[in-house]
Every structure is written in C-alpha cells, then in structure tokens.
Scaffold this active site. Structure first.
Site, PDB file in Angstrom:
ATOM      1  N   LEU A  55       0.871  -1.176   0.000  1.00 54.07           N
ATOM      2  CA  LEU A  55       0.000   0.000   0.000  1.00 54.07           C
ATOM      3  C   LEU A  55       0.903   1.220   0.000  1.00 54.07           C
ATOM      4  O   LEU A  55       1.999   1.186   0.562  1.00 54.07           O
ATOM      5  CB  LEU A  55      -0.894   0.046   1.249  1.00 54.07           C
ATOM      6  CG  LEU A  55      -2.000  -0.986   1.362  1.00 54.07           C
ATOM      7  CD1 LEU A  55      -2.742  -0.814   2.686  1.00 54.07           C
ATOM      8  CD2 LEU A  55      -2.967  -0.898   0.203  1.00 54.07           C
ATOM      9  N   ASP A  56       0.442   2.296  -0.602  1.00 50.17           N
ATOM     10  CA  ASP A  56       1.214   3.543  -0.599  1.00 50.17           C
ATOM     11  C   ASP A  56       1.499   3.972   0.835  1.00 50.17           C
ATOM     12  O   ASP A  56       0.739   3.665   1.758  1.00 50.17           O
ATOM     13  CB  ASP A  56       0.446   4.653  -1.315  1.00 50.17           C
ATOM     14  CG  ASP A  56       0.328   4.417  -2.807  1.00 50.17           C
ATOM     15  OD1 ASP A  56       1.110   3.610  -3.352  1.00 50.17           O
ATOM     16  OD2 ASP A  56      -0.541   5.047  -3.421  1.00 50.17           O
TER      17      ASP A  56
END
Length: 159
Positions: A55-56
């Site tokens: 995930l970012d």
C-alpha cells in the site's frame, strides 16, 4: 516499535493493519517500514516473511504477508482476481460515479504511477461517491487505488 495490529494469522498467512504515514517496504527514503515490524515479529517465531502486495506510504489498510514462497506466488499470480475495495476522502465535490482508465508503470524505486502510456499495465478504477459536503467527497473505489492519484485531473467537479 509499535505493536503490530494483527487481524489474521495462520501457518501460511499474516494479515496486518497498516497505519497511514508508514511505507510497506523499505526504500532509499525510508529505513523503517511495516515489513521490518512483520519481519521482527515472525523472525522471533523462526518464520519467514514474503511481501504479497504493498500500500502507498500514506494509505492505511490491510496488508497481507505470506509465510512461505509458494503462498506468496499463488496470491501474486492470482492478484487480478482479488476483489479490492477502498474508501477515500477527496477534495471537492465529484460526480456520483465513474471509471478512470489508465495504465500503470513502476519506477526503478518501485513507485507506481498512472500514465496514458500503453506500454504500462492497463487499469480501471471504478468509483462511487458515497457522501459529500462543500469541501470533500467520500468515495468507494474498486480495483486499483493507484488511479485515484489522477482523480482531480479526470473527474468532473460539480458546482
């Protein structure tokens, strides 16, 4: 080190909650990551860890880690079949629903970005506005979160 927020664990898989403002994996910019925490946790139990997805850095949500390479490969090979859903708060009042079509590419430092370059991996981001006020819209996003980076450029703002 913060305590890991483990939501599920068995002999093959570990699913943890990732806070925003923490990278999933190390990079040139970040030496501390969720991976480090998971590695330390599993290393104490004499278990290995394999990253299934990321995930970012500023995105919070669930992240899966495999405990063996076979499980990692099965999950990654079938990642397109995994139903993913995200909730995001975006600036502005967006139209009720839509689809953002783009292509995804990755830099040498593993940063994924949205582009119109057809040599990238095709992606569709389907979104639906759930609620809104004068400043923000709450949207449900299905499939790829990455397309949302270009939302401000591609969505029609209602007045």
């Amino acid at each position: 080190m913060k305590k890991l927020k483990i939501l599920f664990e068995d002999k093959n898989l570990l699913i943890v909650y990732k806070d925003g403002n923490m990278p999933t994996i190390n990079s040139e910019k970040y030496s501390k990551s969720l991976y480090n925490e998971v590695y330390d946790y599993l290393h104490k139990k004499n278990q290995k860890v394999f990253v299934v997805h990321r995930l970012d850095k500023d995105t919070s949500g669930l992240v899966m880690f495999a405990k063996n390479e076979r499980v990692k490969e099965v999950l990654q090979d079938n990642w397109e079949n995994v139903r993913r859903k995200y909730i995001a708060l975006v600036h502005g009042i967006i139209k009720e629903d839509g689809v953002i079509k783009s292509y995804l590419k990755e830099t040498k430092t593993l940063l994924t970005y949205s582009t119109n370059d057809k040599s990238g991996k095709y992606s569709e981001t389907i979104y639906k506005r759930l609620e809104y006020n004068k400043q923000y819209s709450l949207v449900e996003i299905k499939h790829q979160y990455l397309g949302i980076e270009n939302m401000a450029k591609k969505m029609v703002i209602e007045k």
